[in-house]
Write a protein that holds these residues in place. Structure first.
Motif, PDB file in Angstrom:
ATOM      1  N   VAL A   1     -44.114  44.269  21.656  1.00 50.73           N
ATOM      2  CA  VAL A   1     -45.441  44.556  22.207  1.00 50.73           C
ATOM      3  C   VAL A   1     -46.515  43.763  21.458  1.00 50.73           C
ATOM      4  O   VAL A   1     -47.424  43.174  22.053  1.00 50.73           O
ATOM      5  N   LEU A   2     -46.403  43.721  20.129  1.00 55.25           N
ATOM      6  CA  LEU A   2     -47.382  42.973  19.337  1.00 55.25           C
ATOM      7  C   LEU A   2     -47.304  41.482  19.617  1.00 55.25           C
ATOM      8  O   LEU A   2     -48.329  40.797  19.656  1.00 55.25           O
ATOM      9  N   ALA A   3     -46.093  40.975  19.812  1.00 59.02           N
ATOM     10  CA  ALA A   3     -45.935  39.551  20.106  1.00 59.02           C
ATOM     11  C   ALA A   3     -46.655  39.189  21.398  1.00 59.02           C
ATOM     12  O   ALA A   3     -47.309  38.148  21.498  1.00 59.02           O
ATOM     13  N   GLY A   4     -46.544  40.071  22.411  1.00 59.21           N
ATOM     14  CA  GLY A   4     -47.244  39.807  23.665  1.00 59.21           C
ATOM     15  C   GLY A   4     -48.749  39.892  23.508  1.00 59.21           C
ATOM     16  O   GLY A   4     -49.486  39.080  24.067  1.00 59.21           O
ATOM     17  N   ALA A   5     -49.212  40.870  22.715  1.00 59.92           N
ATOM     18  CA  ALA A   5     -50.659  41.032  22.522  1.00 59.92           C
ATOM     19  C   ALA A   5     -51.268  39.862  21.768  1.00 59.92           C
ATOM     20  O   ALA A   5     -52.405  39.465  22.038  1.00 59.92           O
ATOM     21  N   LEU A   6     -50.522  39.306  20.819  1.00 59.26           N
ATOM     22  CA  LEU A   6     -51.033  38.216  19.991  1.00 59.26           C
ATOM     23  C   LEU A   6     -50.668  36.838  20.521  1.00 59.26           C
ATOM     24  O   LEU A   6     -51.093  35.830  19.953  1.00 59.26           O
ATOM     25  N   ASP A   7     -49.853  36.791  21.579  1.00 61.46           N
ATOM     26  CA  ASP A   7     -49.364  35.517  22.115  1.00 61.46           C
ATOM     27  C   ASP A   7     -48.645  34.709  21.035  1.00 61.46           C
ATOM     28  O   ASP A   7     -48.885  33.530  20.847  1.00 61.46           O
ATOM     29  N   ARG A   8     -47.768  35.420  20.305  1.00 62.24           N
ATOM     30  CA  ARG A   8     -46.953  34.807  19.265  1.00 62.24           C
ATOM     31  C   ARG A   8     -45.487  35.123  19.541  1.00 62.24           C
ATOM     32  O   ARG A   8     -45.157  36.046  20.291  1.00 62.24           O
ATOM     33  N   SER A   9     -44.607  34.363  18.911  1.00 61.62           N
ATOM     34  CA  SER A   9     -43.187  34.637  19.090  1.00 61.62           C
ATOM     35  C   SER A   9     -42.816  35.949  18.409  1.00 61.62           C
ATOM     36  O   SER A   9     -43.445  36.355  17.423  1.00 61.62           O
ATOM     37  N   ARG A  10     -41.773  36.598  18.959  1.00 65.28           N
ATOM     38  CA  ARG A  10     -41.338  37.861  18.369  1.00 65.28           C
ATOM     39  C   ARG A  10     -40.854  37.640  16.935  1.00 65.28           C
ATOM     40  O   ARG A  10     -41.071  38.494  16.061  1.00 65.28           O
ATOM     41  N   HIS A  11     -40.235  36.475  16.675  1.00 61.78           N
ATOM     42  CA  HIS A  11     -39.754  36.178  15.321  1.00 61.78           C
ATOM     43  C   HIS A  11     -40.923  36.080  14.342  1.00 61.78           C
ATOM     44  O   HIS A  11     -40.874  36.620  13.236  1.00 61.78           O
ATOM     45  N   GLU A  12     -41.990  35.403  14.759  1.00 59.76           N
ATOM     46  CA  GLU A  12     -43.164  35.238  13.890  1.00 59.76           C
ATOM     47  C   GLU A  12     -43.824  36.576  13.603  1.00 59.76           C
ATOM     48  O   GLU A  12     -44.181  36.889  12.457  1.00 59.76           O
ATOM     49  N   VAL A  13     -43.970  37.412  14.647  1.00 61.35           N
ATOM     50  CA  VAL A  13     -44.574  38.729  14.462  1.00 61.35           C
ATOM     51  C   VAL A  13     -43.674  39.599  13.599  1.00 61.35           C
ATOM     52  O   VAL A  13     -44.143  40.376  12.756  1.00 61.35           O
ATOM     53  N   GLY A  14     -42.343  39.460  13.766  1.00 59.28           N
ATOM     54  CA  GLY A  14     -41.409  40.232  12.962  1.00 59.28           C
ATOM     55  C   GLY A  14     -41.552  39.925  11.479  1.00 59.28           C
ATOM     56  O   GLY A  14     -41.497  40.833  10.636  1.00 59.28           O
ATOM     57  N   ARG A  15     -41.758  38.636  11.146  1.00 62.48           N
ATOM     58  CA  ARG A  15     -41.974  38.262   9.743  1.00 62.48           C
ATOM     59  C   ARG A  15     -43.245  38.893   9.205  1.00 62.48           C
ATOM     60  O   ARG A  15     -43.298  39.377   8.071  1.00 62.48           O
ATOM     61  N   GLY A  16     -44.302  38.882  10.031  1.00 56.80           N
ATOM     62  CA  GLY A  16     -45.552  39.487   9.608  1.00 56.80           C
ATOM     63  C   GLY A  16     -45.412  40.983   9.374  1.00 56.80           C
ATOM     64  O   GLY A  16     -45.932  41.525   8.395  1.00 56.80           O
ATOM     65  N   LEU A  17     -44.678  41.658  10.267  1.00 57.37           N
ATOM     66  CA  LEU A  17     -44.464  43.092  10.102  1.00 57.37           C
ATOM     67  C   LEU A  17     -43.658  43.391   8.841  1.00 57.37           C
ATOM     68  O   LEU A  17     -43.937  44.354   8.122  1.00 57.37           O
ATOM     69  N   ALA A  18     -42.653  42.563   8.566  1.00 58.14           N
ATOM     70  CA  ALA A  18     -41.855  42.764   7.354  1.00 58.14           C
ATOM     71  C   ALA A  18     -42.716  42.640   6.106  1.00 58.14           C
ATOM     72  O   ALA A  18     -42.570  43.413   5.148  1.00 58.14           O
ATOM     73  N   THR A  19     -43.637  41.672   6.124  1.00 60.02           N
ATOM     74  CA  THR A  19     -44.543  41.500   4.986  1.00 60.02           C
ATOM     75  C   THR A  19     -45.462  42.706   4.844  1.00 60.02           C
ATOM     76  O   THR A  19     -45.719  43.194   3.733  1.00 60.02           O
ATOM     77  N   LEU A  20     -45.966  43.229   5.980  1.00 58.86           N
ATOM     78  CA  LEU A  20     -46.845  44.397   5.939  1.00 58.86           C
ATOM     79  C   LEU A  20     -46.122  45.616   5.379  1.00 58.86           C
ATOM     80  O   LEU A  20     -46.699  46.385   4.598  1.00 58.86           O
ATOM     81  N   VAL A  21     -44.873  45.785   5.766  1.00 57.15           N
ATOM     82  CA  VAL A  21     -44.091  46.906   5.240  1.00 57.15           C
ATOM     83  C   VAL A  21     -43.903  46.754   3.733  1.00 57.15           C
ATOM     84  O   VAL A  21     -44.042  47.705   2.961  1.00 57.15           O
ATOM     85  N   GLU A  22     -43.613  45.517   3.308  1.00 56.53           N
ATOM     86  CA  GLU A  22     -43.400  45.259   1.877  1.00 56.53           C
ATOM     87  C   GLU A  22     -44.666  45.539   1.068  1.00 56.53           C
ATOM     88  O   GLU A  22     -44.605  46.044  -0.056  1.00 56.53           O
ATOM     89  N   LEU A  23     -45.830  45.238   1.648  1.00 53.21           N
ATOM     90  CA  LEU A  23     -47.103  45.447   0.965  1.00 53.21           C
ATOM     91  C   LEU A  23     -47.599  46.882   1.074  1.00 53.21           C
ATOM     92  O   LEU A  23     -48.619  47.234   0.471  1.00 53.21           O
ATOM     93  N   GLY A  24     -46.916  47.699   1.852  1.00 56.79           N
ATOM     94  CA  GLY A  24     -47.373  49.070   2.040  1.00 56.79           C
ATOM     95  C   GLY A  24     -48.471  49.207   3.070  1.00 56.79           C
ATOM     96  O   GLY A  24     -49.120  50.255   3.156  1.00 56.79           O
ATOM     97  N   LEU A  25     -48.677  48.164   3.881  1.00 59.68           N
ATOM     98  CA  LEU A  25     -49.716  48.193   4.905  1.00 59.68           C
ATOM     99  C   LEU A  25     -49.184  48.687   6.242  1.00 59.68           C
ATOM    100  O   LEU A  25     -49.965  48.866   7.187  1.00 59.68           O
TER     101      LEU A  25
END
Length: 335
Positions: free
Chosen positions: A35-59
């Motif tokens: 859903v986020l990939a569609g909203a941001l017009d980014r690939s699911r892989h790219e958004v997945g990396r961003g989400l993984a970083t957010l989880v790691e940072l506690g965000l």
């Protein structure tokens, strides 16, 4: 997050693409990477990396069903901000220690080790910004025309110093006020809390930071250059030169627009009980030693209008010369 389109969380070590994912996630509780990939017009892989970083940072928090929810910014980002502040405090303490060690090491050293010759426009500009960034209490400057390394309006380090609470005093020579846009920039500086004064002629350009560092731009044979000085007898002499010049310089002040917001021209339909805001601008520049023609150019007036307003001020003050007008203006708070 973004403020007015500007990515700002880079200051906390968060990459812009990760910040965009976080911002999108804030408005979509319990959403998926797709859903986020569609909203941001980014690939699911790219958004997945961003989400993984957010989880790691506690965000962000990942649920068992592979959905994500953003952690509250006030809590998550507040913790990161406090960590960064703590780190900066440690750096400040280390900097103070290193500065003392450096001063002790330089005591008694040869004068050649206290002076650095800087050549080239880019190198001078870089050192100019560094000296301002080094100031923690006060910056003092002599500003003369022409401008070579740092043109008017491009001194970003000055605004940053103001934001840090650094007190700034500037002395201009009258030739500076004849430069295009110089009066407007001087007024902006006054609004930002700088103290600005004017003298007829300055012997050098100069910037002094906390009486610890000084940069003296010079015209060298091979092109633009400067001398960077650390604390020494020579720097103390420049310190004394600035203070002596400052005491005898004419202070610039902002015109008071409260009683005359539009600076309407004088005329038979407008009886005047005192100087208008525009009159005060004209008078302030005249008292600073700026020529009538330069005043007219800076304020967008004709030479005849400037001279007419000054004659009108003489009539209001009941004096016959500009010298007497200056004395009257000082006594009655006109400038």
């Amino acid at each position: 997050m973004e403020t007015g389109g500007q990515v700002v969380l880079e200051e906390l070590g968060i990459a812009p693409d990760v910040e965009r994912v976080y911002r999108a996630l804030l408005g979509r509780p319990h959403t998926t990477a797709a859903v986020l990939a569609g909203a941001l017009d980014r690939s699911r892989h790219e958004v997945g990396r961003g989400l993984a970083t957010l989880v790691e940072l506690g965000l962000a928090i990942r649920s068992d069903d592979a959905t994500f929810v953003a952690a509250p910014p006030a809590i998550a980002l507040g913790a990161l901000l406090n960590e960064r502040r703590d780190g900066l405090r440690l750096v400040e303490q280390a900097l103070a220690t290193m500065a003392e060690e450096h001063r002790a090491a330089m005591t008694g050293r040869d004068i050649g080790e206290l002076i650095e010759v800087v050549t080239g426009v880019d190198a001078v500009r870089h050192r100019f910004h560094q000296v301002q960034q080094a100031a923690s209490r006060e910056l003092r400057m002599f500003v003369t025309a022409p401008f070579v390394a740092v043109p008017p309006g491009e001194n970003r380090a000055e605004a940053a110093a103001v934001d840090r609470g650094v007190a700034i005093r500037v002395v201009l020579d009258t030739a500076v006020l004849a430069e295009p846009g110089a009066v407007e920039e001087a007024e902006d500086s006054l609004r930002n809390g700088l103290q600005v004064r004017v003298v007829d002629v300055l012997p050098i350009k100069l910037v002094i930071a906390d009486a610890e560092l000084a940069l003296v731009p010079l015209g060298l044979g091979g092109g633009p250059g400067a001398v960077l000085l650390q604390r020494s007898g020579l720097l103390a002499a420049l310190d004394a030169l600035f203070e002596s010049t400052w005491r005898h310089a004419y202070p610039l002040v902002l015109p008071d627009h409260a009683d005359d917001p539009d600076g309407a021209p004088l005329g038979p339909d407008r009886p005047e009980a005192g100087p208008t805001a525009l009159d005060r601008q004209v008078l302030s520049l005249m008292l600073a030693g700026v020529s009538d023609q330069a005043v007219a150019s800076q304020l967008g007036l004709s030479l005849r209008t400037v001279q007419r307003r000054l004659r009108h001020l003489q009539d209001l003050a009941g004096v016959r010369s500009r010298i007497q007008l200056g004395w009257y203006a000082a006594r009655h708070g006109w400038a």
